[in-house]
Motif scaffolding. Structure first.
Motif, PDB file in Angstrom:
ATOM      1  N   ASP A 101       0.723  -1.217  -0.002  1.00 46.32           N
ATOM      2  CA  ASP A 101      -0.067   0.155   0.069  1.00 46.32           C
ATOM      3  C   ASP A 101       0.832   1.240   0.053  1.00 46.32           C
ATOM      4  O   ASP A 101       0.577   2.205  -0.717  1.00 46.32           O
ATOM      5  N   TRP A 102       1.872   1.302   0.823  1.00 45.13           N
ATOM      6  CA  TRP A 102       2.865   2.399   1.006  1.00 45.13           C
ATOM      7  C   TRP A 102       3.604   2.468  -0.441  1.00 45.13           C
ATOM      8  O   TRP A 102       3.634   3.815  -1.033  1.00 45.13           O
ATOM      9  N   GLN A 103       3.894   1.469  -1.284  1.00 45.53           N
ATOM     10  CA  GLN A 103       4.495   1.627  -2.491  1.00 45.53           C
ATOM     11  C   GLN A 103       3.443   2.215  -3.590  1.00 45.53           C
ATOM     12  O   GLN A 103       4.030   3.073  -4.485  1.00 45.53           O
ATOM     13  N   LYS A 104       2.375   1.759  -3.381  1.00 47.52           N
ATOM     14  CA  LYS A 104       1.257   2.098  -4.234  1.00 47.52           C
ATOM     15  C   LYS A 104       1.134   3.594  -4.073  1.00 47.52           C
ATOM     16  O   LYS A 104       0.952   4.498  -4.854  1.00 47.52           O
ATOM     17  N   THR A 105       1.152   4.211  -2.921  1.00 49.74           N
ATOM     18  CA  THR A 105       0.957   5.536  -2.668  1.00 49.74           C
ATOM     19  C   THR A 105       2.020   6.307  -2.843  1.00 49.74           C
ATOM     20  O   THR A 105       1.886   7.343  -3.625  1.00 49.74           O
ATOM     21  N   ALA A 106       3.399   5.957  -2.664  1.00 51.54           N
ATOM     22  CA  ALA A 106       4.489   6.487  -3.308  1.00 51.54           C
ATOM     23  C   ALA A 106       4.447   6.736  -4.809  1.00 51.54           C
ATOM     24  O   ALA A 106       4.504   7.699  -5.295  1.00 51.54           O
ATOM     25  N   ALA A 107       3.911   5.754  -5.580  1.00 51.12           N
ATOM     26  CA  ALA A 107       3.804   5.857  -6.981  1.00 51.12           C
ATOM     27  C   ALA A 107       2.954   6.829  -7.298  1.00 51.12           C
ATOM     28  O   ALA A 107       3.056   7.609  -8.152  1.00 51.12           O
ATOM     29  N   ARG A 108       1.736   6.946  -6.675  1.00 49.30           N
ATOM     30  CA  ARG A 108       0.693   7.911  -6.700  1.00 49.30           C
ATOM     31  C   ARG A 108       1.369   9.192  -6.635  1.00 49.30           C
ATOM     32  O   ARG A 108       0.682  10.208  -7.532  1.00 49.30           O
ATOM     33  N   TYR A 109       1.945   9.333  -5.640  1.00 50.53           N
ATOM     34  CA  TYR A 109       2.443  10.664  -5.339  1.00 50.53           C
ATOM     35  C   TYR A 109       3.341  11.252  -6.362  1.00 50.53           C
ATOM     36  O   TYR A 109       3.579  12.354  -6.723  1.00 50.53           O
ATOM     37  N   ARG A 110       3.969  10.215  -7.232  1.00 48.50           N
ATOM     38  CA  ARG A 110       5.070  10.468  -8.279  1.00 48.50           C
ATOM     39  C   ARG A 110       4.179  11.030  -9.360  1.00 48.50           C
ATOM     40  O   ARG A 110       4.389  11.992 -10.078  1.00 48.50           O
ATOM     41  N   SER A 111       3.087  10.054  -9.816  1.00 46.47           N
ATOM     42  CA  SER A 111       2.338  10.341 -10.939  1.00 46.47           C
ATOM     43  C   SER A 111       0.962  10.127 -10.608  1.00 46.47           C
ATOM     44  O   SER A 111       0.562   8.941 -10.291  1.00 46.47           O
ATOM     45  N   GLU A 112       0.067  10.991 -10.923  1.00 41.68           N
ATOM     46  CA  GLU A 112      -1.237  11.030 -10.749  1.00 41.68           C
ATOM     47  C   GLU A 112      -2.071  11.914 -11.822  1.00 41.68           C
ATOM     48  O   GLU A 112      -2.517  12.851 -11.506  1.00 41.68           O
ATOM     49  N   PRO A 113      -2.012  11.109 -13.195  1.00 45.76           N
ATOM     50  CA  PRO A 113      -2.460  11.884 -14.424  1.00 45.76           C
ATOM     51  C   PRO A 113      -3.961  12.078 -14.107  1.00 45.76           C
ATOM     52  O   PRO A 113      -4.592  13.107 -14.605  1.00 45.76           O
ATOM     53  N   GLU A 114      -4.924  11.539 -13.508  1.00 46.93           N
ATOM     54  CA  GLU A 114      -6.323  11.759 -13.357  1.00 46.93           C
ATOM     55  C   GLU A 114      -6.388  12.891 -12.649  1.00 46.93           C
ATOM     56  O   GLU A 114      -7.691  13.661 -12.870  1.00 46.93           O
ATOM     57  N   THR A 115      -5.864  13.271 -11.559  1.00 46.31           N
ATOM     58  CA  THR A 115      -6.230  14.502 -10.945  1.00 46.31           C
ATOM     59  C   THR A 115      -4.888  15.551 -11.427  1.00 46.31           C
ATOM     60  O   THR A 115      -5.226  16.825 -10.925  1.00 46.31           O
ATOM     61  N   GLY A 116      -3.857  15.173 -11.988  1.00 43.58           N
ATOM     62  CA  GLY A 116      -2.874  16.381 -12.109  1.00 43.58           C
ATOM     63  C   GLY A 116      -2.076  16.583 -11.056  1.00 43.58           C
ATOM     64  O   GLY A 116      -1.392  17.790 -11.213  1.00 43.58           O
ATOM     65  N   GLU A 117      -2.106  15.970 -10.146  1.00 43.57           N
ATOM     66  CA  GLU A 117      -1.614  16.371  -8.654  1.00 43.57           C
ATOM     67  C   GLU A 117      -0.566  15.378  -8.322  1.00 43.57           C
ATOM     68  O   GLU A 117       0.218  15.587  -7.215  1.00 43.57           O
ATOM     69  N   GLY A 118       0.088  14.744  -9.004  1.00 46.13           N
ATOM     70  CA  GLY A 118       1.534  13.831  -9.018  1.00 46.13           C
ATOM     71  C   GLY A 118       2.349  14.865  -9.112  1.00 46.13           C
ATOM     72  O   GLY A 118       2.404  16.024  -9.805  1.00 46.13           O
ATOM     73  N   SER A 119       3.629  14.471  -8.619  1.00 43.32           N
ATOM     74  CA  SER A 119       4.585  15.286  -8.712  1.00 43.32           C
ATOM     75  C   SER A 119       5.238  15.733 -10.045  1.00 43.32           C
ATOM     76  O   SER A 119       5.446  16.818 -10.277  1.00 43.32           O
ATOM     77  N   GLU A 120       5.071  14.788 -10.924  1.00 42.14           N
ATOM     78  CA  GLU A 120       5.351  14.921 -12.139  1.00 42.14           C
ATOM     79  C   GLU A 120       4.669  15.984 -12.850  1.00 42.14           C
ATOM     80  O   GLU A 120       5.177  16.698 -13.585  1.00 42.14           O
ATOM     81  N   GLN A 121       3.344  15.820 -12.589  1.00 48.06           N
ATOM     82  CA  GLN A 121       2.080  16.585 -13.166  1.00 48.06           C
ATOM     83  C   GLN A 121       2.314  17.982 -12.672  1.00 48.06           C
ATOM     84  O   GLN A 121       2.206  19.040 -13.369  1.00 48.06           O
ATOM     85  N   LEU A 122       2.468  18.093 -11.397  1.00 44.13           N
ATOM     86  CA  LEU A 122       2.755  19.463 -10.743  1.00 44.13           C
ATOM     87  C   LEU A 122       3.897  20.159 -11.256  1.00 44.13           C
ATOM     88  O   LEU A 122       4.021  21.407 -11.708  1.00 44.13           O
ATOM     89  N   ALA A 123       5.188  19.385 -11.593  1.00 48.57           N
ATOM     90  CA  ALA A 123       6.137  20.026 -12.262  1.00 48.57           C
ATOM     91  C   ALA A 123       5.954  20.669 -13.410  1.00 48.57           C
ATOM     92  O   ALA A 123       6.204  21.878 -13.906  1.00 48.57           O
TER      93      ALA A 123
END
Length: 196
Positions: A101-123
Motif C-alpha cells: 500500500d505504501w509503495q502504491k501511495t508513493a507511486a501515486r505521489y509521483r504520478s497521478e494523471p487523473e487529478t494532475g496532482e502527482g509530482s510529475e504533473q505538478l512540475a
C-alpha cells in the motif's frame, strides 16, 4: 498699422492656428496609442504576477508531494527490513500488505494523471505557468517602451506649439511610430526583441 499689415498678421495667425490644430490632433492620436499601450502593459503585468504566484504555489505543492513520497518510501523500506524479523505469519502478511500500500501511495505521489496532482504533473504545470509568466513579462517590457515613446512624443508635440519648431512634431511622429512598433512586438512576437 495699415490694412496690408493687418491682413498679413491675420494670415499668419490663421496659418499658425491651422498647424496648431494639426499638432493637437497628433497629440490626441498619440495619447490614444498611449492609453492602449498602458492598458496592455497593466494587463501583462497583472498576468505575470498571477502566473508567478501560480508557479510558486505549484512548486510548493510539488515539494510537499515529494516530501510525502520520500517519507512513505522510507517507511516502506524500513518495514521491508523489519519483515525478516517478524515471526508470526499473519503479522508478516499484514506488514507485507501495508508495504505494498505504501509503495502504491508513493507511486501515486509521483504520478497521478487523473487529478494532475502527482509530482510529475505538478512540475509540468509549474513550468507551464513559468513560461506564461515569462511571456507576459516580455510583453510588459515592450509595452513599457512603447508607453515611454508615446509620452515623449506627446511632450515634443506640445513643445512644437510653444516653439513653432516643426522638426519637433516630426520627431514626435517618429516616436509614435516607434511606440506602435513596440506595441505590435509586444502583442505578436514578445520574444523577438530582448529588452531586459
Amino acid at each position: 498699422m495699415g490694412a496690408h499689415e493687418s491682413m498679413e498678421h491675420a494670415e499668419h495667425a490663421e496659418h499658425a492656428s491651422g498647424s496648431n490644430k494639426g499638432i493637437a490632433l497628433l497629440i490626441s492620436v498619440i495619447a490614444l496609442f498611449l492609453a492602449f499601450s498602458e492598458t496592455l502593459g497593466k494587463g501583462a503585468q497583472t498576468e505575470a504576477l498571477a502566473k508567478n504566484v501560480e508557479a510558486s504555489n505549484l512548486w510548493a505543492f510539488f515539494q510537499a508531494k515529494s516530501i510525502r513520497r520520500t517519507t512513505v518510501q522510507a517507511v516502506s523500506e524500513h518495514a521491508k527490513l523489519s519483515l525478516g524479523t517478524v515471526p508470526d505469519e499473519a503479522t508478516k502478511a499484514a506488514l507485507q500488505k501495508q508495504i505494498e500500500d505504501w509503495q502504491k501511495t508513493a507511486a501515486r505521489y509521483r504520478s497521478e494523471p487523473e487529478t494532475g496532482e502527482g509530482s510529475e504533473q505538478l512540475a509540468a504545470r509549474a513550468k507551464h505557468a513559468e513560461h506564461d509568466r515569462d511571456l507576459a513579462m516580455a510583453r510588459y517590457h515592450h509595452y513599457e517602451v512603447a508607453s515611454a515613446a508615446f509620452q515623449i512624443g506627446i511632450v515634443l508635440a506640445s513643445a512644437t506649439i510653444i516653439t513653432g519648431m516643426m522638426v519637433l512634431a516630426w520627431i514626435s511622429g517618429l516616436l509614435a511610430i516607434g511606440g506602435l512598433v513596440f506595441t505590435a512586438i509586444g502583442l505578436f512576437a514578445p520574444h523577438a526583441v530582448h529588452l531586459m
